[in-house]
Motif scaffolding. Structure first.
Motif, PDB file in Angstrom:
ATOM      1  N   MET A 105      13.438   7.959  18.706  1.00  0.00           N
ATOM      2  CA  MET A 105      13.849   6.723  18.042  1.00  0.00           C
ATOM      3  C   MET A 105      12.821   6.312  16.990  1.00  0.00           C
ATOM      4  O   MET A 105      13.172   5.936  15.870  1.00  0.00           O
ATOM      5  N   ALA A 106      11.542   6.384  17.357  1.00  0.00           N
ATOM      6  CA  ALA A 106      10.474   5.997  16.432  1.00  0.00           C
ATOM      7  C   ALA A 106      10.461   6.901  15.207  1.00  0.00           C
ATOM      8  O   ALA A 106      10.369   6.424  14.067  1.00  0.00           O
ATOM      9  N   ASP A 107      10.590   8.197  15.442  1.00  0.00           N
ATOM     10  CA  ASP A 107      10.576   9.136  14.325  1.00  0.00           C
ATOM     11  C   ASP A 107      11.751   8.872  13.392  1.00  0.00           C
ATOM     12  O   ASP A 107      11.606   8.880  12.163  1.00  0.00           O
ATOM     13  N   ALA A 108      12.915   8.612  13.980  1.00  0.00           N
ATOM     14  CA  ALA A 108      14.096   8.324  13.163  1.00  0.00           C
ATOM     15  C   ALA A 108      13.926   7.020  12.381  1.00  0.00           C
ATOM     16  O   ALA A 108      14.314   6.925  11.217  1.00  0.00           O
ATOM     17  N   ALA A 109      13.340   6.015  13.031  1.00  0.00           N
ATOM     18  CA  ALA A 109      13.152   4.718  12.374  1.00  0.00           C
ATOM     19  C   ALA A 109      12.192   4.832  11.199  1.00  0.00           C
ATOM     20  O   ALA A 109      12.464   4.321  10.099  1.00  0.00           O
ATOM     21  N   PHE A 110      11.066   5.503  11.405  1.00  0.00           N
ATOM     22  CA  PHE A 110      10.100   5.658  10.318  1.00  0.00           C
ATOM     23  C   PHE A 110      10.658   6.517   9.184  1.00  0.00           C
ATOM     24  O   PHE A 110      10.181   6.448   8.054  1.00  0.00           O
ATOM     25  N   GLY A 111      11.670   7.310   9.484  1.00  0.00           N
ATOM     26  CA  GLY A 111      12.271   8.156   8.464  1.00  0.00           C
ATOM     27  C   GLY A 111      13.354   7.477   7.644  1.00  0.00           C
ATOM     28  O   GLY A 111      13.931   8.094   6.757  1.00  0.00           O
ATOM     29  N   GLU A 112      13.638   6.212   7.930  1.00  0.00           N
ATOM     30  CA  GLU A 112      14.709   5.510   7.218  1.00  0.00           C
ATOM     31  C   GLU A 112      14.322   5.129   5.784  1.00  0.00           C
ATOM     32  O   GLU A 112      15.193   4.822   4.982  1.00  0.00           O
ATOM     33  N   GLU A 113      13.027   5.098   5.485  1.00  0.00           N
ATOM     34  CA  GLU A 113      12.572   4.745   4.137  1.00  0.00           C
ATOM     35  C   GLU A 113      11.734   5.892   3.568  1.00  0.00           C
ATOM     36  O   GLU A 113      10.932   6.494   4.291  1.00  0.00           O
ATOM     37  N   THR A 114      11.927   6.171   2.303  1.00  0.00           N
ATOM     38  CA  THR A 114      11.167   7.229   1.641  1.00  0.00           C
ATOM     39  C   THR A 114      10.423   6.659   0.437  1.00  0.00           C
ATOM     40  O   THR A 114      10.611   5.491   0.065  1.00  0.00           O
ATOM     41  N   TYR A 115       9.604   7.493  -0.166  1.00  0.00           N
ATOM     42  CA  TYR A 115       8.808   7.069  -1.317  1.00  0.00           C
ATOM     43  C   TYR A 115       9.355   7.693  -2.597  1.00  0.00           C
ATOM     44  O   TYR A 115       9.944   8.779  -2.577  1.00  0.00           O
ATOM     45  N   PRO A 116       9.153   7.020  -3.730  1.00  0.00           N
ATOM     46  CA  PRO A 116       9.693   7.534  -4.990  1.00  0.00           C
ATOM     47  C   PRO A 116       8.966   8.787  -5.460  1.00  0.00           C
ATOM     48  O   PRO A 116       7.776   8.971  -5.174  1.00  0.00           O
ATOM     49  N   ALA A 117       9.697   9.618  -6.157  1.00  0.00           N
ATOM     50  CA  ALA A 117       9.085  10.826  -6.714  1.00  0.00           C
ATOM     51  C   ALA A 117       8.093  10.473  -7.811  1.00  0.00           C
ATOM     52  O   ALA A 117       7.068  11.136  -7.988  1.00  0.00           O
ATOM     53  N   ASP A 118       8.400   9.403  -8.557  1.00  0.00           N
ATOM     54  CA  ASP A 118       7.487   8.927  -9.600  1.00  0.00           C
ATOM     55  C   ASP A 118       6.457   8.009  -8.959  1.00  0.00           C
ATOM     56  O   ASP A 118       6.755   6.856  -8.625  1.00  0.00           O
ATOM     57  N   VAL A 119       5.269   8.523  -8.737  1.00  0.00           N
ATOM     58  CA  VAL A 119       4.220   7.779  -8.037  1.00  0.00           C
ATOM     59  C   VAL A 119       3.695   6.647  -8.920  1.00  0.00           C
ATOM     60  O   VAL A 119       3.377   6.872 -10.097  1.00  0.00           O
ATOM     61  N   PRO A 120       3.617   5.405  -8.385  1.00  0.00           N
ATOM     62  CA  PRO A 120       3.068   4.303  -9.181  1.00  0.00           C
ATOM     63  C   PRO A 120       1.627   4.596  -9.601  1.00  0.00           C
ATOM     64  O   PRO A 120       0.897   5.294  -8.901  1.00  0.00           O
ATOM     65  N   GLU A 121       1.232   4.046 -10.730  1.00  0.00           N
ATOM     66  CA  GLU A 121      -0.125   4.238 -11.207  1.00  0.00           C
ATOM     67  C   GLU A 121      -1.087   3.325 -10.443  1.00  0.00           C
ATOM     68  O   GLU A 121      -0.769   2.178 -10.151  1.00  0.00           O
ATOM     69  N   GLY A 122      -2.246   3.859 -10.118  1.00  0.00           N
ATOM     70  CA  GLY A 122      -3.277   3.053  -9.477  1.00  0.00           C
ATOM     71  C   GLY A 122      -3.168   3.075  -7.967  1.00  0.00           C
ATOM     72  O   GLY A 122      -2.072   3.019  -7.404  1.00  0.00           O
ATOM     73  N   TRP A 123      -4.321   3.159  -7.319  1.00  0.00           N
ATOM     74  CA  TRP A 123      -4.349   3.226  -5.855  1.00  0.00           C
ATOM     75  C   TRP A 123      -3.786   1.964  -5.226  1.00  0.00           C
ATOM     76  O   TRP A 123      -3.105   2.013  -4.198  1.00  0.00           O
ATOM     77  N   ARG A 124      -4.054   0.819  -5.849  1.00  0.00           N
ATOM     78  CA  ARG A 124      -3.624  -0.449  -5.258  1.00  0.00           C
ATOM     79  C   ARG A 124      -2.103  -0.579  -5.240  1.00  0.00           C
ATOM     80  O   ARG A 124      -1.523  -1.020  -4.246  1.00  0.00           O
ATOM     81  N   SER A 125      -1.464  -0.184  -6.327  1.00  0.00           N
ATOM     82  CA  SER A 125       0.003  -0.254  -6.372  1.00  0.00           C
ATOM     83  C   SER A 125       0.631   0.644  -5.320  1.00  0.00           C
ATOM     84  O   SER A 125       1.634   0.292  -4.688  1.00  0.00           O
ATOM     85  N   ARG A 126       0.031   1.788  -5.092  1.00  0.00           N
ATOM     86  CA  ARG A 126       0.556   2.715  -4.080  1.00  0.00           C
ATOM     87  C   ARG A 126       0.363   2.166  -2.679  1.00  0.00           C
ATOM     88  O   ARG A 126       1.253   2.267  -1.826  1.00  0.00           O
ATOM     89  N   ILE A 127      -0.807   1.566  -2.424  1.00  0.00           N
ATOM     90  CA  ILE A 127      -1.063   0.965  -1.113  1.00  0.00           C
ATOM     91  C   ILE A 127      -0.099  -0.193  -0.856  1.00  0.00           C
ATOM     92  O   ILE A 127       0.446  -0.343   0.244  1.00  0.00           O
ATOM     93  N   GLU A 128       0.113  -1.034  -1.861  1.00  0.00           N
ATOM     94  CA  GLU A 128       1.035  -2.163  -1.712  1.00  0.00           C
ATOM     95  C   GLU A 128       2.447  -1.680  -1.378  1.00  0.00           C
ATOM     96  O   GLU A 128       3.117  -2.236  -0.495  1.00  0.00           O
ATOM     97  N   LEU A 129       2.893  -0.641  -2.065  1.00  0.00           N
ATOM     98  CA  LEU A 129       4.220  -0.097  -1.799  1.00  0.00           C
ATOM     99  C   LEU A 129       4.307   0.444  -0.380  1.00  0.00           C
ATOM    100  O   LEU A 129       5.270   0.166   0.348  1.00  0.00           O
ATOM    101  N   GLY A 130       3.295   1.216   0.034  1.00  0.00           N
ATOM    102  CA  GLY A 130       3.310   1.771   1.384  1.00  0.00           C
ATOM    103  C   GLY A 130       3.306   0.698   2.451  1.00  0.00           C
ATOM    104  O   GLY A 130       4.038   0.787   3.455  1.00  0.00           O
TER     105      GLY A 130
END
Length: 320
Positions: A149-174
């Motif tokens: 169940m946990a694995d399926a739940a964490f798999g419900e959202e994915t990340y964009p192929a176009d990675v945001p610029e800057g470490w902070r923007s990526r951390i905020e998105l994650g």
């Protein structure tokens, strides 16, 4: 509450269903009212959780009740005005129709609506209308089911192929994606601790995103991983309260505001004691009391964390 008596030779789950159905038909339970939970039925009638689940499933199939996430089982808005005259056991689904995906999705429904504590293998089988031991042919135990169940739940959202610029923007998105998942499935935050992490592939996807955002900035491995754990703990640490509050409301029958109102005398005693002047001053400044907003705390806490971490991450990068 004493256990209801019934001389009928009907199976226990049908007698339980008839009792709740009667309360609905008599108007004792109106549209939108919560009906007894599986745990309350099991306690009041002295039956197993699977039997209680089967009773609620019968009422749901008849259209008398419906399941609402984080609320539980309530009287349906269009419940039948009269009960059916004849009741028979729901026909078990053919075993060839039972799949691991159906088992996991049914477990999701139970956990989302009633919390992880209401989940059992027998309850899943009852909800599916199959023999109690049938799910064990697909998953060895409840613990294994929860991991799926946990694995399926964490798999419900994915990340964009176009990675945001800057470490902070990526951390905020994650961080926001994780918060979205915990919001959607409050039981998810109850699984795993920082000292004994949940090792499932789809959670590792989120961890990989966060670590890669911090990598390449001159941080030593320990500092890099410490920052990752710190951010994750902020998200999960707030999210655990989502399930706790839902469980407390289900157990007490009181909303958060109602519970606080009932504790007003104890709060007043603390204020009037004179021992806590700063607390008294702050609490007295609220016109309508303090409104605990977890979403706002998540955002402000994330900003404060990243503001504090910026000189560490970017300072190391400058040195490197």
């Amino acid at each position: 509450m004493t256990k209801p008596t019934d001389a009928s030779d009907q199976p226990p789950y049908l007698r339980i269903a008839a009792g709740i159905r009667r309360r609905i038909s008599d108007g004792e339970l109106a549209s939108g009212d919560r009906v007894p939970s599986t745990r309350q039925i099991a306690k009041d009638w002295g039956v197993a959780l699977a039997t209680a689940t089967k009773a609620l499933t019968t009422l749901r199939l008849e259209g008398f009740v419906e399941t609402r996430p984080r609320t539980g089982t309530v009287v349906a808005g269009t419940a039948p005005s009269t009960p059916p005259r004849k009741h028979s056991s729901p026909a078990p689904a053919p075993e060839q129709e039972l799949t691991l995906d159906r088992i996991v999705r049914t477990a999701f429904d139970i956990a989302d609506a009633e919390g992880l504590s209401a989940l059992s293998m027998r309850g899943v089988a009852a909800r599916l209308g199959v023999a109690a031991m049938s799910p064990y042919r697909y998953v060895p135990s409840k613990d294994d089911l929860v991991l799926l169940m946990a694995d399926a739940a964490f798999g419900e959202e994915t990340y964009p192929a176009d990675v945001p610029e800057g470490w902070r923007s990526r951390i905020e998105l994650g961080a926001r994606i994780l918060w979205t998942l915990y919001r959607r499935h409050p039981w998810l935050a109850q699984l795993g601790s920082l000292t004994r992490p949940l090792l499932v592939p789809n959670l590792m996807v989120h961890g990989e995103w966060m670590l890669s955002a911090l990598d390449g900035h001159g941080l030593d491995p320990t500092t890099l991983f410490d920052i990752h754990v710190l951010i994750y703990s902020h998200v999960q640490g707030l999210a655990v309260h989502l399930e706790w509050e839902a469980h407390a409301e289900a157990s007490t029958g009181q909303s958060e505001d109602q519970w606080m109102d009932s504790r007003a005398p104890a709060l007043q005693e603390l204020v009037e004691s004179g021992r806590f002047p700063t607390f008294t001053k702050v609490v007295g400044a609220f016109n309508d009391g303090y409104d605990l907003r977890l979403d706002a705390l998540f955002e402000s806490g994330l900003k404060a964390l990243l503001d504090g971490l910026t000189p560490i991450v970017e300072g190391q990068e400058a040195v490197a």
